[in-house]
Design a protein around this motif. Sequence first.
Motif, short mmCIF file in Angstrom:
data_model
loop_
_atom_site.label_atom_id
_atom_site.label_comp_id
_atom_site.label_asym_id
_atom_site.label_seq_id
_atom_site.Cartn_x
_atom_site.Cartn_y
_atom_site.Cartn_z
N PRO A 251 -20.12 -3.91 5.77
CA PRO A 251 -20.73 -3.44 7.03
C PRO A 251 -19.86 -2.42 7.75
O PRO A 251 -20.36 -1.61 8.53
N GLY A 252 -18.57 -2.42 7.46
CA GLY A 252 -17.63 -1.59 8.22
C GLY A 252 -17.52 -0.19 7.67
O GLY A 252 -16.51 0.21 7.09
N TYR A 290 -16.74 -1.39 12.79
CA TYR A 290 -18.06 -1.98 12.50
C TYR A 290 -17.96 -3.15 11.54
O TYR A 290 -18.96 -3.68 11.08
N ASP A 291 -16.71 -3.53 11.21
CA ASP A 291 -16.50 -4.59 10.23
C ASP A 291 -16.60 -5.96 10.91
O ASP A 291 -16.56 -6.07 12.14
N HIS A 292 -16.76 -6.99 10.09
CA HIS A 292 -16.79 -8.36 10.58
C HIS A 292 -15.91 -9.19 9.65
O HIS A 292 -16.08 -9.11 8.43
N ALA A 293 -15.01 -9.96 10.22
CA ALA A 293 -14.17 -10.86 9.42
C ALA A 293 -13.50 -10.13 8.25
O ALA A 293 -13.29 -10.71 7.19
N GLU A 294 -13.20 -8.86 8.44
CA GLU A 294 -12.53 -8.05 7.40
C GLU A 294 -13.30 -7.96 6.09
O GLU A 294 -12.71 -7.70 5.03
N ILE A 295 -14.61 -8.17 6.13
CA ILE A 295 -15.40 -8.15 4.88
C ILE A 295 -15.17 -6.84 4.13
O ILE A 295 -14.86 -6.83 2.93
N THR A 296 -15.32 -5.74 4.83
CA THR A 296 -15.23 -4.42 4.19
C THR A 296 -13.79 -4.08 3.82
O THR A 296 -13.53 -3.52 2.75
#
Length: 317
Positions: A251-252, A290-296
Amino acid sequence: MPEQTPIGPVDSSRVPRFAGFATFARLPRIDQVEHADVAVVGVPFDAGVSYRPGARFGPAALREASRLLRPYHPELDVSPFAETQVVDAGDIALNPFNIGEAIETLQSEAEALTANGTRLVTVGGDHTIALPLLRAAAKKHGPVALLHFDAHLDTWDTYFGEPYTHGTPFRRASEEGLLDTEALSHVGTRGPLYGKRDLEEDRRLGFGIVTSGDVMRRGVAETVDALRQRIGGRPLYISVDIDVLDPAHAPGTGTPEAGGMTSRELLEILRGLRDCNLVGADVVELAPAYDHAEITAIAASHVAYDLVSLLSLGKGA
Ligand SMILES: N=C(N)NCCCC(=O)O
Ligand SMILES: [Zn+2]
Ligand SMILES: [Zn+2]
């Protein structure tokens, strides 16, 4: 050059991996070694974006997410940090208010870093930076095969009349003769275009396309076979725009498109390229705001680790 035992990462069983400076994978800085076989270098630059900004913070986020990486890569059966000297070369500082100047600076800094045989995994930054990196690679190796993982073609001509943007690097690279037109592939493209002409012009430049849907339908093994046939033994540059992954996996990023590849598919395809003559690579378009929980950032750090591992396997041969 005398053979030296590589300086590896900080030992995570002695110093917790959440302590200390965030170099890539906790590796030494370039000034701590005599010679680097592989360098990870950041390019915090995002003045070329057409939509959401923020990729200038990509290198810092990727380094933070890389703290958990371990020294042995089981799928490739390589310990990249033991078998080659891998370092973090820090960031290349570019003028954020002058794209032309930034491109020139990045080209000369990349040439300086690679002058003694060091090969780069460059962490962006937006996709504009691929052009000067390809210039530096082609100066050394001649026109290179290009494997381009991206939701987008990035072979558009101009935006607002401007030739140097994150949507145009491969059109410029083709015009400048940096690319081996027999061996150009986009992988993972999808989503709406401006018109059919985008595809026609892209084909005229010599690109073959494996869309995101093609990867799903054909599977990883068939995809890898087709790519390897096209690449052969040519010097290969791999450019990974992290938006090649589905927004669920990344997402990021600044220009997300639905219907993308999984991080597992991307990593598996990269691992299929172990025999290729990789000369350089980049991972771009990580925009942590735009990232969440370092997913990207985690996905991007693992992609960078796989690229380092591929370069380490190649040992500069
Ligand atoms: N290189 C990336 N990520 N995006 C290019 C998108 C260009 C456009 O806005 O149409
Ligand atoms: Zn893209
Ligand atoms: Zn791109």
